[in-house]
Scaffold this active site. Structure first.
Site, PDB file in Angstrom:
ATOM      1  N   SER A 119       0.926  -1.156  -0.032  1.00  0.00           N
ATOM      2  CA  SER A 119      -0.608   0.065  -0.045  1.00  0.00           C
ATOM      3  C   SER A 119       0.904   1.344   0.605  1.00  0.00           C
ATOM      4  O   SER A 119       2.339   1.346   0.189  1.00  0.00           O
ATOM      5  CB  SER A 119      -0.981   0.002   1.402  1.00  0.00           C
ATOM      6  OG  SER A 119      -1.581   1.092   1.362  1.00  0.00           O
ATOM      7  N   TYR A 137      -2.165  -0.380  10.355  1.00  0.00           N
ATOM      8  CA  TYR A 137      -2.104  -1.061   8.904  1.00  0.00           C
ATOM      9  C   TYR A 137      -1.111  -0.594   8.014  1.00  0.00           C
ATOM     10  O   TYR A 137      -0.761  -1.102   7.113  1.00  0.00           O
ATOM     11  CB  TYR A 137      -3.350  -0.511   8.003  1.00  0.00           C
ATOM     12  CG  TYR A 137      -3.459  -0.881   6.639  1.00  0.00           C
ATOM     13  CD1 TYR A 137      -4.229  -1.840   5.688  1.00  0.00           C
ATOM     14  CD2 TYR A 137      -3.143   0.312   6.045  1.00  0.00           C
ATOM     15  CE1 TYR A 137      -4.382  -1.890   4.649  1.00  0.00           C
ATOM     16  CE2 TYR A 137      -3.591   0.185   4.399  1.00  0.00           C
ATOM     17  CZ  TYR A 137      -4.032  -0.936   3.925  1.00  0.00           C
ATOM     18  OH  TYR A 137      -4.307  -1.140   2.479  1.00  0.00           O
TER      19      TYR A 137
END
Length: 258
Positions: A142, A155
């Site tokens: 990501s 995350y």
């Protein structure tokens, strides 16, 4: 339909929806036999049925990728009948919060799926790929692995680990015919995004959607089909010279969002 992946078996985790499902369909259309591994077996079977509608080939398995015993059992069953030529570690979960409102349980939950899950899958297939001197691993990292994202502590931790695991595996197995790369999506329009907005911003969903879309300099969210197209390329022989690389696909977020 094309034959880019004819004779290849591609295992995709979390292919019951979103980027995973789109990737499964894309690779199936290019001749791959898709192995769908998902915690939600109904979603996995739904993707399988979509692929079979255009005479593609797919099989589905229920598995909690955070559970090492389950992963070993499922991969062992698959390898009894077929090789795994391509592994796409797509499954993952999110968490919203900074370090102060990320509990230990929150951190463990994200780690177990996003980090340990990817480890479990790679460790279960790497031996068979090494024996055959051939294999492709594609991980989903990501933009949060490369830049600071507000309220994404757990995350970001997990995706940073995915990025560096990618580098490590690429380095360790470069002489065994195994390529390992990752992509780093920006915000992509998936059912997860819609559900997140509906749950957290029920009274101004359109406004929030527009704001999230404009956070990418290109002015919109990515499409799952765009993610699938890049994944397809990186898993194909067209990308035979690429390993140990991270590919941002983010509408300019990392480099242009100053």
């Amino acid at each position: 339909m094309s034959n880019k992946f004819d004779g290849k078996y591609a295992l995709i985790t979390g292919a019951g929806s979103g980027i995973g499902q789109s990737t499964a369909i894309k690779l199936a259309q290019q001749g791959a036999h898709i192995i769908i591994v998902d915690l939600d077996i109904d979603a996995a079977n739904a993707t399988k049925e979509l692929i079979e509608k255009f005479d593609g080939n797919a099989s589905s398995y229920q598995c909690d990728i955070a559970n090492n015993v389950q992963v070993k059992d499922v991969i062992g069953t698959i390898l009894k009948n077929n090789a795994i030529d391509i592994l796409i570690n797509n499954a993952g979960i999110a968490h919203v919060g900074n370090i102060e409102n990320t509990s230990e349980d929150d951190l463990d939950r994200v780690y177990n799926v996003n980090v340990k899950g990817a480890y479990n899958m790679m460790s279960a297939v790497i031996g068979s790929m090494k024996e055959r001197k051939s294999g492709v691993i594609l991980n989903l990292a990501s933009i949060a692995a490369s830049v600071g994202i507000e309220d994404r502590f757990a995350y970001s931790m997990s995706k940073g680990a995915v990025l560096t695991m990618t580098y490590s595996v690429a380095r360790d197995y470069i002489n065994d015919g195994i390529r390992c790369n990752c992509i780093s999506p920006g915000r992509v329009h998936t059912p997860f995004v819609d559900n997140f907005i509906e749950k957290n911003y029920p009274d101004n969903q359109e406004e929030v959607f527009a704001k999230l879309s404009k956070s990418q300099p290109i002015g919109r969210m990515g499409k799952v089909e765009e993610m699938a197209a890049l994944i397809s390329y990186l898993c194909s022989d067209d990308a035979a010279f690429i390993t140990g690389s991270n590919f941002p696909i983010d509408g300019g977020f990392v480099t242009l969002n100053n």
